[in-house]
Design a protein around this motif. Structure first.
Motif, PDB file in Angstrom:
ATOM      1  N   ASN A 142       0.942  -1.217   0.168  1.00  0.00           N
ATOM      2  CA  ASN A 142       0.070   0.102  -0.044  1.00  0.00           C
ATOM      3  C   ASN A 142       0.916   0.967  -0.100  1.00  0.00           C
ATOM      4  O   ASN A 142       1.789   1.248   0.492  1.00  0.00           O
ATOM      5  N   LEU A 143       0.483   2.424  -0.578  1.00  0.00           N
ATOM      6  CA  LEU A 143       0.812   3.634  -0.525  1.00  0.00           C
ATOM      7  C   LEU A 143      -0.223   4.512  -0.584  1.00  0.00           C
ATOM      8  O   LEU A 143      -1.201   4.290  -0.846  1.00  0.00           O
ATOM      9  N   VAL A 144       0.109   5.859  -0.446  1.00  0.00           N
ATOM     10  CA  VAL A 144      -0.611   7.079  -0.740  1.00  0.00           C
ATOM     11  C   VAL A 144       0.020   8.100  -1.813  1.00  0.00           C
ATOM     12  O   VAL A 144       1.175   8.240  -1.581  1.00  0.00           O
ATOM     13  N   VAL A 145      -0.818   8.420  -2.298  1.00  0.00           N
ATOM     14  CA  VAL A 145      -0.303   9.735  -3.291  1.00  0.00           C
ATOM     15  C   VAL A 145      -1.302  10.948  -3.143  1.00  0.00           C
ATOM     16  O   VAL A 145      -2.276  11.058  -2.806  1.00  0.00           O
ATOM     17  N   GLU A 146      -0.382  12.112  -3.423  1.00  0.00           N
ATOM     18  CA  GLU A 146      -1.042  13.343  -3.292  1.00  0.00           C
ATOM     19  C   GLU A 146      -1.119  14.027  -4.576  1.00  0.00           C
ATOM     20  O   GLU A 146       0.028  13.694  -5.538  1.00  0.00           O
ATOM     21  N   ALA A 147      -2.219  14.498  -5.064  1.00  0.00           N
ATOM     22  CA  ALA A 147      -2.466  15.088  -6.488  1.00  0.00           C
ATOM     23  C   ALA A 147      -3.375  16.266  -6.507  1.00  0.00           C
ATOM     24  O   ALA A 147      -3.851  16.632  -5.258  1.00  0.00           O
ATOM     25  N   VAL A 163      -3.139   2.840   5.519  1.00  0.00           N
ATOM     26  CA  VAL A 163      -3.545   4.135   5.369  1.00  0.00           C
ATOM     27  C   VAL A 163      -2.832   5.273   5.972  1.00  0.00           C
ATOM     28  O   VAL A 163      -2.312   6.280   5.375  1.00  0.00           O
ATOM     29  N   LEU A 164      -3.066   5.261   7.437  1.00  0.00           N
ATOM     30  CA  LEU A 164      -2.477   6.452   7.997  1.00  0.00           C
ATOM     31  C   LEU A 164      -1.074   6.621   8.132  1.00  0.00           C
ATOM     32  O   LEU A 164      -0.626   7.602   8.081  1.00  0.00           O
ATOM     33  N   ARG A 165       0.028   5.084   8.310  1.00  0.00           N
ATOM     34  CA  ARG A 165       1.338   5.540   8.378  1.00  0.00           C
ATOM     35  C   ARG A 165       1.665   6.387   6.996  1.00  0.00           C
ATOM     36  O   ARG A 165       2.388   7.488   7.038  1.00  0.00           O
ATOM     37  N   PRO A 166       1.335   5.866   5.465  1.00  0.00           N
ATOM     38  CA  PRO A 166       2.115   6.579   4.504  1.00  0.00           C
ATOM     39  C   PRO A 166       1.513   7.948   4.318  1.00  0.00           C
ATOM     40  O   PRO A 166       2.233   8.874   3.816  1.00  0.00           O
ATOM     41  N   LEU A 167       0.120   8.054   4.808  1.00  0.00           N
ATOM     42  CA  LEU A 167      -0.347   9.667   4.824  1.00  0.00           C
ATOM     43  C   LEU A 167       0.243  10.559   5.845  1.00  0.00           C
ATOM     44  O   LEU A 167       0.652  11.588   5.538  1.00  0.00           O
ATOM     45  N   ALA A 168       0.702  10.038   6.989  1.00  0.00           N
ATOM     46  CA  ALA A 168       1.269  10.814   7.982  1.00  0.00           C
ATOM     47  C   ALA A 168       2.868  11.168   7.467  1.00  0.00           C
ATOM     48  O   ALA A 168       3.387  12.315   7.946  1.00  0.00           O
ATOM     49  N   GLU A 169       3.421  10.358   6.653  1.00  0.00           N
ATOM     50  CA  GLU A 169       4.595  10.557   6.012  1.00  0.00           C
ATOM     51  C   GLU A 169       4.702  11.589   4.940  1.00  0.00           C
ATOM     52  O   GLU A 169       5.475  12.545   4.816  1.00  0.00           O
ATOM     53  N   LEU A 170       3.529  11.511   4.144  1.00  0.00           N
ATOM     54  CA  LEU A 170       3.353  12.345   3.171  1.00  0.00           C
ATOM     55  C   LEU A 170       2.928  13.837   3.235  1.00  0.00           C
ATOM     56  O   LEU A 170       3.289  14.703   2.945  1.00  0.00           O
ATOM     57  N   ALA A 171       2.064  13.858   4.255  1.00  0.00           N
ATOM     58  CA  ALA A 171       1.588  15.134   4.819  1.00  0.00           C
ATOM     59  C   ALA A 171       1.183  15.105   6.376  1.00  0.00           C
ATOM     60  O   ALA A 171       0.247  15.178   7.008  1.00  0.00           O
ATOM     61  N   PRO A 172       2.288  15.145   6.849  1.00  0.00           N
ATOM     62  CA  PRO A 172       2.425  15.222   8.447  1.00  0.00           C
ATOM     63  C   PRO A 172       1.733  16.277   9.341  1.00  0.00           C
ATOM     64  O   PRO A 172       1.061  16.115  10.353  1.00  0.00           O
ATOM     65  N   GLU A 173       1.898  17.260   8.769  1.00  0.00           N
ATOM     66  CA  GLU A 173       0.998  18.627   9.656  1.00  0.00           C
ATOM     67  C   GLU A 173      -0.228  18.677   9.014  1.00  0.00           C
ATOM     68  O   GLU A 173      -1.030  19.559   9.710  1.00  0.00           O
ATOM     69  N   ASP A 174      -0.765  18.529   8.104  1.00  0.00           N
ATOM     70  CA  ASP A 174      -2.137  18.363   7.743  1.00  0.00           C
ATOM     71  C   ASP A 174      -3.178  17.683   8.635  1.00  0.00           C
ATOM     72  O   ASP A 174      -2.676  16.782   9.310  1.00  0.00           O
ATOM     73  N   LEU A 208      -6.981  16.381  14.446  1.00  0.00           N
ATOM     74  CA  LEU A 208      -5.489  16.081  14.839  1.00  0.00           C
ATOM     75  C   LEU A 208      -4.667  16.040  13.348  1.00  0.00           C
ATOM     76  O   LEU A 208      -5.231  15.490  12.411  1.00  0.00           O
ATOM     77  N   SER A 209      -3.631  16.516  13.572  1.00  0.00           N
ATOM     78  CA  SER A 209      -2.725  16.218  12.443  1.00  0.00           C
ATOM     79  C   SER A 209      -2.503  14.653  12.156  1.00  0.00           C
ATOM     80  O   SER A 209      -2.446  13.934  13.384  1.00  0.00           O
ATOM     81  N   TYR A 210      -1.947  14.449  11.058  1.00  0.00           N
ATOM     82  CA  TYR A 210      -1.917  13.049  10.647  1.00  0.00           C
ATOM     83  C   TYR A 210      -0.567  12.448  11.520  1.00  0.00           C
ATOM     84  O   TYR A 210      -0.500  11.291  11.794  1.00  0.00           O
ATOM     85  N   ARG A 211       0.248  13.342  11.694  1.00  0.00           N
ATOM     86  CA  ARG A 211       1.588  12.792  12.645  1.00  0.00           C
ATOM     87  C   ARG A 211       1.129  12.581  13.879  1.00  0.00           C
ATOM     88  O   ARG A 211       1.479  11.591  14.581  1.00  0.00           O
TER      89      ARG A 211
END
Length: 162
Positions: A52-57, A121-132, A139-142
């Motif tokens: 699994n992975l997460v992408v931002e676009a 889902v949460l771990r790759p999202l937290a790495e891609l957008a930690p402060e969102d 709460l932030s994804y981090r």
């Protein structure tokens, strides 16, 4: 343009299907930011581990048109049109976040509940957008990942040769 996050997964030849999915997403949406890839156990059924992975676009498509385009990509890469939720997948693409939209829009739950429920889902999202900040949890994804019991769904980083 709306900023969005998508979750991708595969447990059937992931080294083949995830790069194909990413190439099609880039053709559809333009430049992508891609998280690390993680391997984890299938959830809800017995099967091969998922990658699994997460992408931002960014997109100009509305939620309904985006969902249709994503299904077309999945079907082109072996997903049966009548596939059950808990079954093996060559390519699975889910809308996780679409701007700050909340609720069910064109049949799509936003934000996707799996963000808070599943490490893959949460771990790759937290790495891609930690402060969102999650639009419902506040709460932030981090912060969400730091509070998550990672031992409940162990993940292993894997390399996807792109």
């Amino acid at each position: 343009m709306t900023r969005l996050f998508l979750g991708l997964g595969s447990n059937i030849e992931p080294q083949r299907y995830l790069p194909l999915g990413l190439a099609e997403l880039e053709a559809l949406l333009g430049p992508l930011r891609v998280s690390p890839v993680y391997e984890g156990a299938a959830i809800g059924f017995q099967g091969e581990p998922f990658w699994n992975l997460v992408v931002e676009a960014n997109t100009t498509l509305d939620v309904g048109d985006l969902q249709k385009a994503l299904r077309t990509i999945e079907y082109a890469h072996g997903r049966p049109e009548n596939a059950s939720r808990c079954s093996p997948r060559s390519l699975d693409i889910d809308i996780l976040l679409y701007g700050d939209l909340c609720g069910v829009i064109d049949g799509v739950e936003l934000p996707r509940g799996e963000i808070l429920d599943n490490a893959f889902v949460l771990r790759p999202l937290a790495e891609l957008a930690p402060e969102d900040v999650h639009p419902v949890a506040g709460l932030s994804y981090r912060e969400l990942w730091a509070a998550y019991d990672a031992s409940s769904q162990p993940l292993r980083a894997v390399s996807l040769d792109l």
